[in-house]
Design a protein around this motif. Structure first.
Motif, PDB file in Angstrom:
ATOM      1  N   SER A 174      17.997  28.726  29.299  1.00 17.64           N
ATOM      2  CA  SER A 174      19.106  27.874  29.724  1.00 17.64           C
ATOM      3  C   SER A 174      19.202  26.581  28.925  1.00 17.64           C
ATOM      4  O   SER A 174      20.274  26.234  28.414  1.00 17.64           O
ATOM      5  N   HIS A 175      18.103  25.865  28.781  1.00 20.32           N
ATOM      6  CA  HIS A 175      18.175  24.546  28.155  1.00 20.32           C
ATOM      7  C   HIS A 175      18.571  24.636  26.685  1.00 20.32           C
ATOM      8  O   HIS A 175      19.276  23.770  26.171  1.00 20.32           O
ATOM      9  N   ARG A 176      18.144  25.726  25.996  1.00 18.88           N
ATOM     10  CA  ARG A 176      18.523  25.853  24.590  1.00 18.88           C
ATOM     11  C   ARG A 176      19.991  26.236  24.469  1.00 18.88           C
ATOM     12  O   ARG A 176      20.699  25.752  23.580  1.00 18.88           O
ATOM     13  N   ALA A 177      20.450  27.121  25.349  1.00 22.63           N
ATOM     14  CA  ALA A 177      21.866  27.503  25.308  1.00 22.63           C
ATOM     15  C   ALA A 177      22.760  26.290  25.519  1.00 22.63           C
ATOM     16  O   ALA A 177      23.719  26.059  24.778  1.00 22.63           O
ATOM     17  N   LEU A 178      22.433  25.487  26.514  1.00 21.45           N
ATOM     18  CA  LEU A 178      23.271  24.320  26.813  1.00 21.45           C
ATOM     19  C   LEU A 178      23.175  23.268  25.710  1.00 21.45           C
ATOM     20  O   LEU A 178      24.142  22.556  25.441  1.00 21.45           O
ATOM     21  N   ALA A 179      22.012  23.184  25.076  1.00 19.48           N
ATOM     22  CA  ALA A 179      21.877  22.251  23.954  1.00 19.48           C
ATOM     23  C   ALA A 179      22.788  22.674  22.799  1.00 19.48           C
ATOM     24  O   ALA A 179      23.464  21.843  22.186  1.00 19.48           O
ATOM     25  N   VAL A 180      22.799  23.978  22.501  1.00 22.64           N
ATOM     26  CA  VAL A 180      23.666  24.479  21.426  1.00 22.64           C
ATOM     27  C   VAL A 180      25.131  24.245  21.771  1.00 22.64           C
ATOM     28  O   VAL A 180      25.917  23.781  20.932  1.00 22.64           O
ATOM     29  N   PHE A 181      25.506  24.548  23.000  1.00 26.34           N
ATOM     30  CA  PHE A 181      26.906  24.371  23.391  1.00 26.34           C
ATOM     31  C   PHE A 181      27.301  22.895  23.380  1.00 26.34           C
ATOM     32  O   PHE A 181      28.428  22.551  23.048  1.00 26.34           O
ATOM     33  N   ARG A 182      26.355  22.029  23.741  1.00 26.38           N
ATOM     34  CA  ARG A 182      26.675  20.604  23.674  1.00 26.38           C
ATOM     35  C   ARG A 182      26.881  20.172  22.222  1.00 26.38           C
ATOM     36  O   ARG A 182      27.837  19.470  21.899  1.00 26.38           O
ATOM     37  N   GLY A 183      25.964  20.612  21.340  1.00 23.82           N
ATOM     38  CA  GLY A 183      26.102  20.268  19.927  1.00 23.82           C
ATOM     39  C   GLY A 183      27.387  20.811  19.337  1.00 23.82           C
ATOM     40  O   GLY A 183      28.036  20.170  18.508  1.00 23.82           O
ATOM     41  N   ARG A 184      27.777  21.998  19.785  1.00 25.04           N
ATOM     42  CA  ARG A 184      29.034  22.595  19.327  1.00 25.04           C
ATOM     43  C   ARG A 184      30.226  21.776  19.817  1.00 25.04           C
ATOM     44  O   ARG A 184      31.169  21.525  19.078  1.00 25.04           O
ATOM     45  N   GLY A 185      30.171  21.353  21.080  1.00 26.59           N
ATOM     46  CA  GLY A 185      31.259  20.565  21.640  1.00 26.59           C
ATOM     47  C   GLY A 185      31.416  19.220  20.959  1.00 26.59           C
ATOM     48  O   GLY A 185      32.524  18.693  20.848  1.00 26.59           O
ATOM     49  N   LEU A 186      30.287  18.665  20.486  1.00 25.87           N
ATOM     50  CA  LEU A 186      30.320  17.384  19.778  1.00 25.87           C
ATOM     51  C   LEU A 186      30.627  17.557  18.291  1.00 25.87           C
ATOM     52  O   LEU A 186      30.615  16.577  17.549  1.00 25.87           O
ATOM     53  N   GLU A 187      30.875  18.808  17.878  1.00 27.96           N
ATOM     54  CA  GLU A 187      31.170  19.152  16.477  1.00 27.96           C
ATOM     55  C   GLU A 187      30.029  18.779  15.543  1.00 27.96           C
ATOM     56  O   GLU A 187      30.231  18.393  14.400  1.00 27.96           O
ATOM     57  N   ILE A 188      28.806  18.894  16.078  1.00 30.00           N
ATOM     58  CA  ILE A 188      27.602  18.682  15.272  1.00 30.00           C
ATOM     59  C   ILE A 188      27.053  20.023  14.804  1.00 30.00           C
ATOM     60  O   ILE A 188      26.569  20.152  13.680  1.00 30.00           O
ATOM     61  N   LEU A 189      27.153  21.025  15.671  1.00 31.17           N
ATOM     62  CA  LEU A 189      26.638  22.353  15.357  1.00 31.17           C
ATOM     63  C   LEU A 189      27.774  23.364  15.235  1.00 31.17           C
ATOM     64  O   LEU A 189      28.783  23.267  15.937  1.00 31.17           O
ATOM     65  N   ASP A 190      27.585  24.312  14.349  1.00 27.84           N
ATOM     66  CA  ASP A 190      28.485  25.454  14.222  1.00 27.84           C
ATOM     67  C   ASP A 190      27.748  26.646  14.807  1.00 27.84           C
ATOM     68  O   ASP A 190      26.739  27.096  14.256  1.00 27.84           O
ATOM     69  N   ALA A 191      28.200  27.147  15.966  1.00 33.93           N
ATOM     70  CA  ALA A 191      27.512  28.241  16.659  1.00 33.93           C
ATOM     71  C   ALA A 191      28.305  29.531  16.524  1.00 33.93           C
ATOM     72  O   ALA A 191      29.535  29.541  16.633  1.00 33.93           O
ATOM     73  N   LYS A 192      27.584  30.629  16.284  1.00 32.84           N
ATOM     74  CA  LYS A 192      28.224  31.933  16.125  1.00 32.84           C
ATOM     75  C   LYS A 192      27.348  33.019  16.737  1.00 32.84           C
ATOM     76  O   LYS A 192      26.135  32.841  16.907  1.00 32.84           O
ATOM     77  N   LEU A 193      27.991  34.140  17.046  1.00 27.89           N
ATOM     78  CA  LEU A 193      27.259  35.343  17.426  1.00 27.89           C
ATOM     79  C   LEU A 193      27.175  36.210  16.175  1.00 27.89           C
ATOM     80  O   LEU A 193      28.202  36.551  15.584  1.00 27.89           O
TER      81      LEU A 193
END
Length: 790
Positions: free
Chosen positions: A226-245
């Protein structure tokens, strides 16, 4: 409805009649605490946990049935509802399954596939797929139009017609529910959540560096905690991370991917070098790359987020429950200190009932540095009011203020010896969380409770009362402001609020509420009482004096028989006309107690607390058609320990003398501390140095632990050993495995705090939470602390 009852009964593993009765009670306005406590006979003993699960599933399944009806009506109106489709829809177990089946029939904007079908190209698509030996170019020639139609659709060339074939087939396959579901499940099992730093971002920026663990990260999506998923989604929302499947194995250039192979396998097609095979392969590739890859990524990201949010909400709810049910100090005179530097330390003394008796502000720190004057003021307040407990807020200047309290305790101890000639019980000090105190201070209720007190001083009073009765004080604050959540601002706020509200309700009703002293916020959490009725209760109390009996509740405006039934058992009344009013025995069962009194020949006052006598009574003798053996057993248990408090006894962690700062810590030190917070990856411990240490989940026990709350909960007092200290970054690693050999001091230390890629701990099916080196565990867990504290 019977279908829903049957399904919930299967899930919870109880009989259908139990679920049916519980649903009827809930629909009739009964609360979960009331049903769990006073309707065990009717529900067969369903507890509050089962009832909360039932309540949640009932809501979901009712929504599912409503949507199912809408879908069936919509397809039926289109004239496309076949018996097979109806059966599939009737058996759809989830909203996702239902939407998959509805997708081909769902009204949507005019697509390229629809345009091609309207232009009569569908027979060609069907023929080419059914018989790949046909030559596509030759077959398409017959479908070429002389000119564009009225809508501007252009099928005037062979290539345009073949593109239409591609659009028809790919759209059809992308709406094939069994295919979509099989791909979704495969990707959930084998696909990878991948994230990278967005190009052009400065990784040395402090806000961006918090996400360093995710700059080059991948992990099987179905096993992302959970904590890693939410961290990635937060970073994605802040346009810091590019997340993909991404697929588990990237396709080689020019070759079909595994996903395309699975689509072909589902369709029963394979490339055999027939004339139409290249076209069909392009259609398969188009189905995956254009139609399904992004939509399935969206579906699985939604699932991952929802699953992660459920875990985060549960962590928050569990921590909140532990905090609310923390041991109360009880009726002790408490001095609350709200630390501050420039604005001074706010002081509030509350008496044994929680009433604010005096306030002050002292300035021991910068810029005044009036240390001695502050001690004099505090000592005077302690002597005047008989303070025996000091509560210190954990905010800015908490460390310095804790030292002030320590000096004060020494002064008071010397003074007691000088005056009485012997040492007296020492004043104790406790550092408490001040999260939410400022929210309470500025609230309308605080202004009503302390109208003539400055806002800044109200916080000190709240800090003091938190030690006396955490539950009674914290219910005045929005649970989301109490500060025990993990990524609380990233989760569904309505689900969070609903879950936290249920926790508060369960905690309040499990402890019970004193009818003659409870505040409006506390009364409003009692089963059956709304905010409006709670205010009416307090108004009646203010106008008429203390309640003499529970029956007096019926005199309150707006409190009728139904509300009385739901609430009376949870309201305690001390010193009333009926001793049973101070117990958890519900007024509706007082007649049962009268039978017990008649049988024993003793008044109720002589029955209460007489465990040895009560244990000899047979419940069957006092049961009747309405209140059976289960209820009588509960009554006898309540009489054995009337008005018992389920919360533990109050204890204070004994911090080591001379250990007041992180710089005083040494590896191998044994310390006592209080669990301040519990997260999925471990527990944070207050060890008296004003920087919480972390016990990683792998260091909580010698046995394998998947959930930190299996071992500890917020408020627990535990013994720990220091394993690592990083003074520069204020990081402390602790272990509760005290019998384990300490780490070798001559071990290589160059990379002890090097951050580990989170994915590396889980690739290849490694067990989540498997033991890690302490430094790796601490670094990884501390990297999530930013999200935890947000």
């Amino acid at each position: 409805m019977q279908k829903i009852i049957r399904q919930i009964a299967t899930e919870i593993r109880v009989h259908e009649h139990q679920i049916k009765t519980a649903v009827e009670l809930l629909d009739g306005g009964a609360t979960v605490p009331f049903i769990a406590r006073y309707r065990k006979e009717a529900t067969g003993g369903l507890d509050d946990i089962q009832l909360r699960e039932l309540e949640q599933r009932l809501s979901y399944l009712r929504e599912l049935e409503s949507r199912r009806e809408t879908v069936l009506n919509s397809i039926d109106e289109q004239g496309k509802l076949t018996p097979e489709l109806r059966a599939a829809i009737e058996f759809a177990a989830t909203k996702q399954d239902l939407e998959d089946l509805y997708l081909p029939y769902k009204p949507k904007r005019r697509t390229k596939g629809q345009i091609a079908r309207e232009s009569g190209i569908e027979p060609l698509a069907n023929r080419l797929f059914a018989d790949p030996s046909l030559v596509p170019v030759d077959e398409a020639a017959a479908y070429v139009k002389a000119e564009k139609n009225e809508s501007g659709d252009d099928f005037t060339t062979v290539q345009a017609v073949l593109d239409g074939v591609r659009d028809i087939l790919s759209e059809r396959w992308a709406e094939d529910a069994p295919l979509v579901q099989s791909l979704r499940q495969w990707l959930w099992s084998e696909g990878l959540l991948s994230s990278k730093l967005v190009s052009g971002k400065d990784e040395n920026n402090a806000d961006i560096a918090k996400f360093r663990d995710y700059f080059d990260y991948d992990e099987p999506i179905g096993r992302v905690p959970s904590h890693r998923a939410l961290a990635v989604f937060r970073g994605r929302g802040l346009e810091i991370l590019d997340a993909k499947l991404v697929l588990p194995e990237p396709p080689e250039a020019g070759k079909p991917s595994i996903a395309e192979g699975k689509i072909a396998l589902h369709l029963g097609w394979s490339h055999k070098a027939r004339p139409a095979d290249d076209l069909i392969r392009k259609c398969v590739a188009w189905t995956w790359r254009v139609k399904l890859s992004l939509s399935l990524e969206r579906d699985l990201f939604t699932r991952l987020r929802e699953d992660a949010e459920k875990v985060a909400i549960k962590v928050f709810a569990d921590n909140l429950r532990d905090l609310l049910l923390a041991a109360p100090a009880g009726p002790r005179v408490v001095m609350g200190l709200d630390p501050g530097i420039r604005t001074g330390v706010k002081v509030a003394v509350v008496d044994t009932t929680g009433k604010l008796v005096e306030t002050a502000t002292v300035f021991p720190h910068e810029p005044r540095k009036d240390w001695d004057g502050s001690l004099h003021t505090l000592a005077r307040l302690c002597e005047k009011h008989g303070v025996n407990l000091i509560a210190i807020g954990n905010g800015t200047a908490s460390r310095e203020t804790d030292k002030l309290a320590a000096d004060l305790i020494k002064i008071m101890a010397k003074s007691a010896v000088a005056h009485a000639g012997q040492a007296q019980a020492a004043i104790e000090k406790v550092v408490v969380s001040e999260a939410g105190a400022s929210v309470y201070s500025a609230s309308e209720f605080a202004s009503q409770e302390m109208p003539d007190v400055d806002v800044s001083l109200r916080g000190a009073a709240s800090i003091a009362r938190r030690l006396q009765d955490p539950l009674a004080e914290l219910v005045k604050i929005d649970p989301k402001s109490i500060g025990v959540g993990q990524y609380q601002h990233d989760v569904n706020q309505s689900d969070l609020a609903r879950s936290l509200s249920a926790v508060v309700e369960d905690c309040v009703n499990s402890v019970g509420v004193d009818l003659n002293t409870a505040s409006v916020p506390l009364l409003a959490r009692v089963s059956g009482l709304s905010q409006t009725v709670a205010k009416s209760v307090v108004r009646w109390r203010d106008a008429n004096g203390a309640f003499g009996s529970r029956a007096d509740l019926l005199k309150v405006t707006g409190l009728g028989a139904k509300t009385f039934e739901q609430s009376a058992g949870f309201l305690r009344l001390r010193g009333g006309t009926n001793p049973l009013d101070m117990t958890g025995v519900h007024p509706e069962t007082y007649a049962v107690v009268e039978k017990i009194m008649a049988h024993t020949g003793r008044p109720v006052a002589e029955l209460m607390g007489r465990a040895e006598m009560l244990k000899t009574l047979k419940p069957e003798l006092f049961a009747n058609e309405k209140f059976g053996v289960i209820t009588v057993k509960d009554i006898l248990a309540e009489l054995e320990k009337p008005a018992r408090d389920p919360r533990p006894d109050f204890k204070v962690a004994r911090f080591n003398d001379g250990v007041e700062d992180i710089r005083h810590l040494k590896e191998g030190m044994l310390l006592e501390g209080t669990v301040s917070n519990v997260a999925a990856f471990g527990a944070f411990i207050d060890i008296g140095v004003h920087q919480d240490g972390l016990v990683h989940v792998s260091q909580l026990s010698n046995k394998f632990v998947t959930d930190a709350r299996e071992v500890v909960k917020t408020g627990d007092i535990v013994k720990v050993r220091v394993t690592e200290v990083d003074v520069a970054r204020k990081r402390i690693a602790l272990t509760m495995k005290l019998d384990a050999a300490p780490a070798r001091r001559d071990a290589p230390r160059d990379n002890r705090f090097e951050s580990a890629r989170p994915g590396a701990q889980n690739r290849g099916g490694a067990r989540q939470g498997a033991p890690q080196p302490a430094s790796t565990a601490m670094e990884s867990a501390f990297s999530k602390l930013a999200g935890l504290k947000k």
